[in-house]
Write a protein that holds these residues in place. Structure first.
Motif, PDB file in Angstrom:
ATOM      1  N   PRO A 180       0.822  -1.216   0.000  1.00 33.72           N
ATOM      2  CA  PRO A 180       0.000   0.000   0.000  1.00 33.72           C
ATOM      3  C   PRO A 180       0.858   1.269   0.000  1.00 33.72           C
ATOM      4  CG  PRO A 180       0.082  -0.940   2.193  1.00 33.72           C
ATOM      5  CD  PRO A 180       0.799  -1.905   1.283  1.00 33.72           C
ATOM      6  N   ASN A 181       0.202   2.392  -0.168  1.00 36.93           N
ATOM      7  CA  ASN A 181       0.817   3.717  -0.034  1.00 36.93           C
ATOM      8  C   ASN A 181       1.964   3.955  -1.010  1.00 36.93           C
ATOM      9  OD1 ASN A 181      -0.943   4.263   2.189  1.00 36.93           O
ATOM     10  ND2 ASN A 181       0.453   3.104   3.493  1.00 36.93           N
ATOM     11  N   ASP A 182       1.868   3.389  -2.216  1.00 36.49           N
ATOM     12  CA  ASP A 182       2.885   3.589  -3.252  1.00 36.49           C
ATOM     13  C   ASP A 182       4.299   3.190  -2.814  1.00 36.49           C
ATOM     14  OD1 ASP A 182       1.148   4.459  -5.258  1.00 36.49           O
ATOM     15  OD2 ASP A 182       1.205   6.521  -4.512  1.00 36.49           O
ATOM     16  N   ILE A 183       4.394   2.152  -1.989  1.00 34.89           N
ATOM     17  CA  ILE A 183       5.701   1.647  -1.556  1.00 34.89           C
ATOM     18  C   ILE A 183       6.341   0.829  -2.671  1.00 34.89           C
ATOM     19  CG2 ILE A 183       6.870   0.108   0.082  1.00 34.89           C
ATOM     20  CD1 ILE A 183       4.732   0.989   2.141  1.00 34.89           C
ATOM     21  N   GLY A 184       5.508   0.131  -3.435  1.00 33.26           N
ATOM     22  CA  GLY A 184       6.024  -0.685  -4.525  1.00 33.26           C
ATOM     23  C   GLY A 184       5.602  -2.130  -4.385  1.00 33.26           C
ATOM     24  N   THR A 185       6.355  -3.011  -5.018  1.00 26.95           N
ATOM     25  CA  THR A 185       6.058  -4.439  -5.030  1.00 26.95           C
ATOM     26  C   THR A 185       7.264  -5.191  -4.496  1.00 26.95           C
ATOM     27  OG1 THR A 185       4.660  -4.107  -6.963  1.00 26.95           O
ATOM     28  CG2 THR A 185       5.331  -6.367  -6.498  1.00 26.95           C
ATOM     29  N   ILE A 186       6.996  -6.214  -3.671  1.00 29.24           N
ATOM     30  CA  ILE A 186       8.083  -7.012  -3.105  1.00 29.24           C
ATOM     31  C   ILE A 186       7.869  -8.495  -3.381  1.00 29.24           C
ATOM     32  CG2 ILE A 186       8.617  -5.359  -1.268  1.00 29.24           C
ATOM     33  CD1 ILE A 186       7.111  -7.353   0.666  1.00 29.24           C
ATOM     34  N   ALA A 187       8.939  -9.232  -3.252  1.00 29.90           N
ATOM     35  CA  ALA A 187       8.898 -10.689  -3.303  1.00 29.90           C
ATOM     36  C   ALA A 187      10.078 -11.199  -2.481  1.00 29.90           C
ATOM     37  CB  ALA A 187       8.989 -11.201  -4.735  1.00 29.90           C
ATOM     38  N   LEU A 188       9.959 -12.427  -1.999  1.00 28.99           N
ATOM     39  CA  LEU A 188      11.067 -13.099  -1.323  1.00 28.99           C
ATOM     40  C   LEU A 188      11.503 -14.270  -2.184  1.00 28.99           C
ATOM     41  CD1 LEU A 188       9.826 -13.186   2.387  1.00 28.99           C
ATOM     42  CD2 LEU A 188      11.626 -11.754   1.427  1.00 28.99           C
ATOM     43  N   ILE A 189      12.810 -14.410  -2.326  1.00 27.46           N
ATOM     44  CA  ILE A 189      13.353 -15.517  -3.098  1.00 27.46           C
ATOM     45  C   ILE A 189      14.350 -16.308  -2.262  1.00 27.46           C
ATOM     46  CG2 ILE A 189      13.092 -14.302  -5.298  1.00 27.46           C
ATOM     47  CD1 ILE A 189      16.241 -13.946  -5.181  1.00 27.46           C
ATOM     48  N   MET A 190      14.597 -17.532  -2.674  1.00 30.27           N
ATOM     49  CA  MET A 190      15.744 -18.293  -2.195  1.00 30.27           C
ATOM     50  C   MET A 190      16.737 -18.214  -3.337  1.00 30.27           C
ATOM     51  SD  MET A 190      15.048 -19.384   0.828  1.00 30.27           S
ATOM     52  CE  MET A 190      16.197 -20.710   1.108  1.00 30.27           C
ATOM     53  N   ASP A 191      17.940 -17.695  -3.082  1.00 29.75           N
ATOM     54  CA  ASP A 191      18.914 -17.528  -4.156  1.00 29.75           C
ATOM     55  C   ASP A 191      19.646 -18.835  -4.458  1.00 29.75           C
ATOM     56  OD1 ASP A 191      21.002 -17.793  -2.287  1.00 29.75           O
ATOM     57  OD2 ASP A 191      21.625 -15.696  -2.416  1.00 29.75           O
ATOM     58  N   SER A 192      20.588 -18.781  -5.348  1.00 28.53           N
ATOM     59  CA  SER A 192      21.324 -19.970  -5.773  1.00 28.53           C
ATOM     60  C   SER A 192      22.142 -20.587  -4.648  1.00 28.53           C
ATOM     61  CB  SER A 192      22.262 -19.619  -6.936  1.00 28.53           C
ATOM     62  OG  SER A 192      23.222 -18.651  -6.533  1.00 28.53           O
ATOM     63  N   GLU A 193      22.355 -19.842  -3.564  1.00 32.14           N
ATOM     64  CA  GLU A 193      23.180 -20.311  -2.452  1.00 32.14           C
ATOM     65  C   GLU A 193      22.375 -20.772  -1.247  1.00 32.14           C
ATOM     66  OE1 GLU A 193      26.621 -20.379  -3.261  1.00 32.14           O
ATOM     67  OE2 GLU A 193      25.475 -19.979  -5.088  1.00 32.14           O
ATOM     68  N   GLY A 194      21.057 -20.519  -1.250  1.00 33.68           N
ATOM     69  CA  GLY A 194      20.217 -20.894  -0.117  1.00 33.68           C
ATOM     70  C   GLY A 194      19.877 -19.749   0.819  1.00 33.68           C
ATOM     71  N   ASN A 195      20.171 -18.503   0.414  1.00 31.38           N
ATOM     72  CA  ASN A 195      19.812 -17.327   1.206  1.00 31.38           C
ATOM     73  C   ASN A 195      18.409 -16.868   0.858  1.00 31.38           C
ATOM     74  OD1 ASN A 195      22.396 -16.643   2.551  1.00 31.38           O
ATOM     75  ND2 ASN A 195      23.100 -16.354   0.442  1.00 31.38           N
ATOM     76  N   LYS A 196      17.638 -16.469   1.859  1.00 20.89           N
ATOM     77  CA  LYS A 196      16.360 -15.803   1.606  1.00 20.89           C
ATOM     78  C   LYS A 196      16.664 -14.320   1.419  1.00 20.89           C
ATOM     79  CE  LYS A 196      12.715 -17.197   3.630  1.00 20.89           C
ATOM     80  NZ  LYS A 196      11.844 -17.543   4.754  1.00 20.89           N
ATOM     81  N   VAL A 197      16.274 -13.778   0.253  1.00 14.88           N
ATOM     82  CA  VAL A 197      16.573 -12.392  -0.103  1.00 14.88           C
ATOM     83  C   VAL A 197      15.289 -11.763  -0.631  1.00 14.88           C
ATOM     84  CG1 VAL A 197      17.949 -10.902  -1.619  1.00 14.88           C
ATOM     85  CG2 VAL A 197      18.942 -13.002  -0.697  1.00 14.88           C
ATOM     86  N   GLY A 198      15.060 -10.502  -0.264  1.00 13.75           N
ATOM     87  CA  GLY A 198      13.907  -9.773  -0.771  1.00 13.75           C
ATOM     88  C   GLY A 198      14.258  -9.023  -2.041  1.00 13.75           C
ATOM     89  N   LEU A 199      13.262  -8.896  -2.922  1.00 10.50           N
ATOM     90  CA  LEU A 199      13.376  -8.025  -4.092  1.00 10.50           C
ATOM     91  C   LEU A 199      12.320  -6.938  -3.951  1.00 10.50           C
ATOM     92  CD1 LEU A 199      13.706 -10.635  -7.000  1.00 10.50           C
ATOM     93  CD2 LEU A 199      15.529  -9.444  -5.766  1.00 10.50           C
ATOM     94  N   HIS A 200      12.673  -5.708  -4.325  1.00  6.85           N
ATOM     95  CA  HIS A 200      11.743  -4.573  -4.210  1.00  6.85           C
ATOM     96  C   HIS A 200      11.770  -3.779  -5.505  1.00  6.85           C
ATOM     97  CE1 HIS A 200      10.835  -0.300  -2.865  1.00  6.85           C
ATOM     98  NE2 HIS A 200       9.718  -0.957  -2.744  1.00  6.85           N
ATOM     99  N   GLN A 201      10.584  -3.624  -6.070  1.00  7.47           N
ATOM    100  CA  GLN A 201      10.388  -2.742  -7.232  1.00  7.47           C
ATOM    101  C   GLN A 201       9.613  -1.542  -6.721  1.00  7.47           C
ATOM    102  OE1 GLN A 201       8.556  -4.392 -10.816  1.00  7.47           O
ATOM    103  NE2 GLN A 201       7.514  -2.446 -11.120  1.00  7.47           N
ATOM    104  N   PRO A 202      10.252  -0.369  -6.645  1.00  4.68           N
ATOM    105  CA  PRO A 202       9.526   0.815  -6.178  1.00  4.68           C
ATOM    106  C   PRO A 202       8.335   1.136  -7.087  1.00  4.68           C
ATOM    107  CG  PRO A 202      11.890   1.216  -6.207  1.00  4.68           C
ATOM    108  CD  PRO A 202      11.651  -0.088  -6.928  1.00  4.68           C
ATOM    109  N   ALA A 203       7.357   1.809  -6.494  1.00  7.55           N
ATOM    110  CA  ALA A 203       6.151   2.198  -7.258  1.00  7.55           C
ATOM    111  C   ALA A 203       6.482   3.238  -8.291  1.00  7.55           C
ATOM    112  CB  ALA A 203       5.093   2.720  -6.306  1.00  7.55           C
TER     113      ALA A 203
END
Length: 121
Positions: free
Chosen positions: A98-121
């Motif tokens: 909400p509030n024009d923060i953007g879009t997020i997702a959580l991924i598991m990378d090639s090494e096994g780390n949980k990392v967030g991705l953020h696309q600003p609005a």
């Protein structure tokens, strides 16, 4: 204090594989360094932006638990498609915030780390 976070490190098992993963998935650019016995691929950044690196070191292990760092992407849908192509997986989202923060997702990378991705609005 300009930023609460001033540096981050993502532990990796295979620095070449991890570098290729982030170069492909979010168009990251790196410079390679060896510091205090650690092999590092430093994400390109300009001050005063927060810097960070992929790090291969005996004392660091990739993990899906713990802190989550969110990395910028200009196109989250394209990045998520690339994540799957490179052996990663989306484990949450994409979620429009909400509030024009953007879009997020959580991924598991090639090494096994949980990392967030953020696309600003």
């Amino acid at each position: 204090m300009n930023n609460l976070i001033n540096w981050f490190e993502l532990p990796v098992q295979d620095l070449q594989r991890a570098t290729a993963f982030y170069e492909y998935c979010i168009d990251a650019q790196f410079r390679h360094e060896n510091v205090a016995g650690m092999s590092m691929a430093v994400f390109h950044y300009q001050q005063p932006a927060t810097g960070g690196a992929l790090v291969k070191a005996e004392m660091l292990k990739p993990s899906a638990d713990g802190a989550v760092v969110y990395l910028f992407t200009a196109d989250i849908a394209a990045s998520l498609a690339k994540v799957a192509e490179k052996g990663g997986v989306c484990c949450f989202g994409p979620e429009i915030l909400p509030n024009d923060i953007g879009t997020i997702a959580l991924i598991m990378d090639s090494e096994g780390n949980k990392v967030g991705l953020h696309q600003p609005a």
